[in-house]
Design a protein around this motif. Structure first.
Motif, short mmCIF file in Angstrom:
data_model
loop_
_atom_site.label_atom_id
_atom_site.label_comp_id
_atom_site.label_asym_id
_atom_site.label_seq_id
_atom_site.Cartn_x
_atom_site.Cartn_y
_atom_site.Cartn_z
N ASP A 13 0.70 -1.63 0.23
CA ASP A 13 0.19 -0.03 -0.01
C ASP A 13 0.85 1.33 0.33
OD1 ASP A 13 1.31 0.02 2.58
OD2 ASP A 13 -0.75 0.14 3.36
N SER A 14 2.42 0.97 -0.32
CA SER A 14 3.46 2.45 -0.15
C SER A 14 2.91 2.73 -1.59
CB SER A 14 4.70 1.95 0.70
OG SER A 14 4.89 3.23 0.52
N PRO A 15 3.17 3.54 -2.02
CA PRO A 15 3.73 4.24 -3.73
C PRO A 15 5.35 3.93 -3.50
CG PRO A 15 2.15 5.40 -2.93
CD PRO A 15 2.64 4.54 -1.87
N GLU A 16 5.84 4.43 -2.70
CA GLU A 16 6.90 4.36 -3.08
C GLU A 16 7.66 3.40 -2.36
OE1 GLU A 16 5.27 6.20 -0.37
OE2 GLU A 16 5.57 8.23 -0.93
N ASP A 17 7.44 2.99 -1.94
CA ASP A 17 8.10 1.41 -1.16
C ASP A 17 7.77 -0.03 -3.11
OD1 ASP A 17 9.03 1.09 1.10
OD2 ASP A 17 7.52 0.89 2.32
N LEU A 41 -4.91 -5.39 -0.03
CA LEU A 41 -5.25 -7.05 -0.15
C LEU A 41 -6.61 -7.19 -1.43
CD1 LEU A 41 -4.65 -8.44 3.46
CD2 LEU A 41 -2.89 -8.48 1.61
N GLU A 42 -7.65 -6.38 -0.93
CA GLU A 42 -8.83 -6.53 -1.84
C GLU A 42 -8.46 -6.38 -3.60
OE1 GLU A 42 -13.02 -4.41 -2.20
OE2 GLU A 42 -11.64 -3.55 -0.87
N GLY A 43 -9.24 -7.16 -3.84
CA GLY A 43 -8.99 -7.85 -5.15
C GLY A 43 -7.54 -8.49 -5.18
N ALA A 44 -6.63 -8.70 -4.46
CA ALA A 44 -5.24 -9.25 -4.66
C ALA A 44 -4.98 -10.70 -5.37
CB ALA A 44 -3.98 -9.17 -3.60
N LEU A 45 -6.04 -11.36 -4.89
CA LEU A 45 -6.78 -12.86 -5.23
C LEU A 45 -6.98 -12.64 -6.63
CD1 LEU A 45 -7.98 -14.67 -2.03
CD2 LEU A 45 -6.24 -15.35 -3.05
N GLU A 46 -8.24 -11.49 -7.23
CA GLU A 46 -8.40 -11.90 -8.43
C GLU A 46 -7.47 -11.62 -8.98
OE1 GLU A 46 -10.49 -12.86 -11.16
OE2 GLU A 46 -10.83 -13.17 -9.50
N GLN A 61 2.25 -5.61 6.37
CA GLN A 61 1.05 -5.31 7.26
C GLN A 61 0.90 -3.94 5.66
OE1 GLN A 61 0.24 -5.60 10.10
NE2 GLN A 61 -2.25 -4.55 9.46
N LEU A 62 -0.79 -4.31 5.54
CA LEU A 62 -1.58 -3.20 4.54
C LEU A 62 -2.78 -2.30 5.41
CD1 LEU A 62 -0.21 -5.86 2.33
CD2 LEU A 62 -1.23 -4.22 0.25
N HIS A 63 -3.22 -1.56 4.77
CA HIS A 63 -4.61 -0.47 5.81
C HIS A 63 -5.07 -1.84 6.02
CE1 HIS A 63 -5.23 -0.22 1.21
NE2 HIS A 63 -6.26 0.05 2.15
N ASP A 64 -5.47 -2.74 4.75
CA ASP A 64 -6.89 -3.88 4.94
C ASP A 64 -6.41 -4.49 5.50
OD1 ASP A 64 -5.56 -4.63 2.29
OD2 ASP A 64 -7.68 -4.49 1.59
N GLY A 65 -5.41 -5.29 5.81
CA GLY A 65 -5.21 -6.45 6.98
C GLY A 65 -3.34 -6.98 6.19
N ASN A 66 -3.06 -7.86 6.59
CA ASN A 66 -1.24 -8.68 6.89
C ASN A 66 -1.77 -9.73 6.02
OD1 ASN A 66 -1.97 -11.43 7.92
ND2 ASN A 66 -2.08 -9.85 9.71
N GLY A 67 -0.42 -9.57 5.39
CA GLY A 67 0.15 -10.79 4.06
C GLY A 67 0.53 -11.78 4.91
N VAL A 68 -0.10 -12.65 5.92
CA VAL A 68 -0.14 -13.37 6.05
C VAL A 68 -1.49 -14.36 6.05
CG1 VAL A 68 -0.17 -15.20 8.24
CG2 VAL A 68 1.67 -13.66 8.31
N GLU A 69 -2.44 -13.12 6.38
CA GLU A 69 -4.25 -13.61 6.30
C GLU A 69 -4.64 -13.59 4.83
OE1 GLU A 69 -5.65 -9.86 7.44
OE2 GLU A 69 -6.00 -10.07 9.61
N PHE A 70 -3.54 -12.75 3.77
CA PHE A 70 -3.65 -13.34 1.56
C PHE A 70 -2.70 -14.63 1.62
CE2 PHE A 70 -1.73 -12.88 -1.68
CZ PHE A 70 -2.43 -13.16 -2.72
N LEU A 71 -1.55 -15.05 2.51
CA LEU A 71 -0.86 -16.53 2.27
C LEU A 71 -2.06 -17.26 2.65
CD1 LEU A 71 2.71 -15.79 4.21
CD2 LEU A 71 1.74 -16.16 1.36
#
Length: 547
Positions: A13-17, A41-46, A61-71
């Motif tokens: 969620d960081s444009p710089e990163d 993370l929203e829409g990342a699976l799609e 760590q993103l504003h709408d969740g963390n990466g482990v949840e996405f995994l």
């Protein structure tokens, strides 16, 4: 030649990163990257499903969740084996690193320590690890499938050996019984003729079983030999029909033949070709129930006048669609628990028939509309010029045969009644003959249903039953008989003599389990001993013994 392009999704969620990761990836001189950016993370699976990336750079760590949840969510698409993941974080927490790796991430990097070499190596390693994991998983599946195949092959071998034992023992029972009766001075001429006929039939059956095994060995070793000469298919077919006539009459099956082919001479080994026809006719008779039909026809196909087709069509149990492709495989019998008990055999006849037909340059095929819809086997052979056809009398042409029934046995008075349940005709005849000579009144049945009918109509005190019957098992029969009469005496006869077979017989209520070939003095002693145990012996009123 340039390396293929690698597609990478950056989820941060960081444009710089995201820009930093893009810039570092594009510094790799060895690869070209197609980069897709995702800011949440929203829409990342799609996005992963749509883009099918080679690797994912995932912020912890993103504003709408963390990466482990996405995994965890990524597992619905196959997980990190399909989409390898490098986790990125702004801290160097060891706990986060462990959590990410346990969730399936291939690598873990701290953003402040990123440089082109570190990022390129992490992406390459993640892709390699995922590829290796996929290979290992595939190999594991292949090993499991191979193991199952070996287990199934071992089970088929064990089943074959068990069936072989049963099939070789069964014909020996009436043979040994017949031989033992020759010492009896009371045997009449008619009895002796029947005894010798039984001996001859069963020795021939035993020899045929052994010949089938030897033929299979020759086929497997490529040593099957034929001696072709000019032969008449119709004449050979007539001999095969004559050989199978007794079997169809005994089973109450109507056999008809229509030899319509005008060109019916081939170059073939007469004995081997008759073996093919016998195997097909025997197979049809075995799988066709009473009152069924077997139709044998020959013809010259309109589109192949230089060939002759021999068809054997029956109205029997049919062939399931999944079994058709392997119906000619050796030892193939469909459902072994059903086929072994209800129909017998080793599953060699069709395999041998196919090999023999192929050795003659012919073809054989099987057709069926499914279970209980009958089956048709067609043999196709190339014809050759033959002598002018001779006129045949109606009696010499293959045709249908009428079924017959045996005459009722003489009446017995005031003797214990025994019910013999056996679907092997010659074994039943010898058991009946032996028990009658010992002074017992004998009733017979060849199936569970018939046995129940006889039992309810006659005051039977002892049941001697085979275990494998056409419509069930001897164990099932004994259990039902004991419900009708808890004091009924049961003796099991079987070609199967493993410990588990004896235990099943005992559990069903049989007092004895005798293994074929039957030890006749032991059977006689068992009947006498078990009858003596009955607390209230009763006599049987005058009646005609069923046969």
């Amino acid at each position: 030649m340039s390396s293929p392009s690698l597609k990478v999704i950056i989820v941060d969620d960081s444009p710089e990163d995201r820009e930093t990761c893009r810039r570092l990836l594009l510094c790799d001189p060895a690869h070209r990257y197609a980069i897709v950016e995702q800011s949440s993370l929203e829409g990342a699976l799609e996005t992963c499903r749509r883009e099918a990336p080679d690797c994912i750079l995932l912020d912890y760590q993103l504003h709408d969740g963390n990466g482990v949840e996405f995994l965890h969510s990524l597992r619905t698409l196959g997980g990190t084996r399909v989409f390898p993941v490098v986790m990125l974080t702004g801290t160097g927490s060891e706990a986060i690193a462990v959590e990410a790796m346990k969730a399936g991430a291939q690598d873990y990097l701290v953003k402040s320590r990123l440089n082109p070499e570190v990022l390129h190596r992490a992406v390459a390693n993640a892709i390699y690890k995922a590829h290796t994991d996929r290979l290992l998983a595939r190999q594991q599946i292949e090993l499991e499938e191979a193991y199952r195949a070996v287990q199934e092959a071992s089970a088929r071998k064990d089943h074959f050996l068990s069936t072989l034992s049963h099939e070789l023992r069964t014909p020996l029972t009436p043979i040994l019984a017949a031989v033992s009766t020759l010492d009896a001075t009371s045997a009449s001429s008619a009895d002796l003729r029947e005894i010798f006929s039984i001996i001859q039939r069963n020795i021939e059956l035993e020899a045929r079983l052994i010949d089938d095994l030897l033929d299979l060995t020759r086929i497997t070793d490529g040593k099957l030999r034929i001696e072709p000469r000019l032969v008449d298919v119709h004449r050979i077919l007539s001999h095969a029909l004559e050989t199978c006539r007794a079997q169809t009459i005994a089973r109450g099956v109507t056999l008809t033949a229509a030899c319509n082919a005008t060109a019916h001479h081939v170059r073939a080994d007469a004995a081997r070709l008759q073996q093919v026809f016998w195997n097909l006719l025997h197979n049809a008779a075995k799988f066709t129930p009473r009152q069924g039909r077997i139709e044998v026809t020959t013809r010259n196909p309109p589109d192949a006048a230089d060939r002759v087709e021999i068809s054997v069509r029956d109205t029997g149990v049919g062939i399931p669609a999944e079994l058709l492709p392997k119906i000619f495989d050796a030892f193939e019998q469909g459902n072994p628990h059903t086929t072994r008990c209800r129909h017998g055999g080793l599953g060699l006849g069709l395999a041998i028939a196919r090999a023999l037909v192929a050795a003659h340059g012919g073809a054989i095929c099987a057709e069926s509309d499914g279970e209980n819809r009958g089956a048709t086997f067609v043999v196709s052979l190339a014809t050759v010029a033959g002598p002018a056809p001779s006129t045949e009398t109606a009696s010499s042409r293959p045709g249908a045969q009428a079924s017959s029934k045996s005459a009722p046995a003489p009446r017995k008075k005031s003797v214990p009644a025994i019910l013999i349940v056996e679907d092997h005709a010659d074994t039943m005849k010898m058991l009946r003959l032996m028990m009658r000579r010992l002074g017992y009144q004998v009733f017979t049945a060849s199936s569970v249903a018939e046995a129940l009918t006889v039992f309810q109509a006659q005051p039977v005190r002892v049941v001697i039953s085979d275990i494998g019957l056409p419509d069930g098992s001897g164990a099932e029969l004994m259990a039902r008989l004991r419900q009708l009469d808890p004091q009924i005496i049961g003796i099991a006869l079987s070609g199967y003599g493993m410990e588990q077979d004896l235990q099943r017989s005992s559990a069903a209520g049989f007092a004895e389990h005798l293994v074929k070939p039957v030890d006749w003095p032991r059977l006689e002693a068992a009947v006498q001993r078990l009858l003596a145990k009955r607390s209230e012996p009763t006599a049987v009123a005058t009646s005609t013994a069923a046969s």
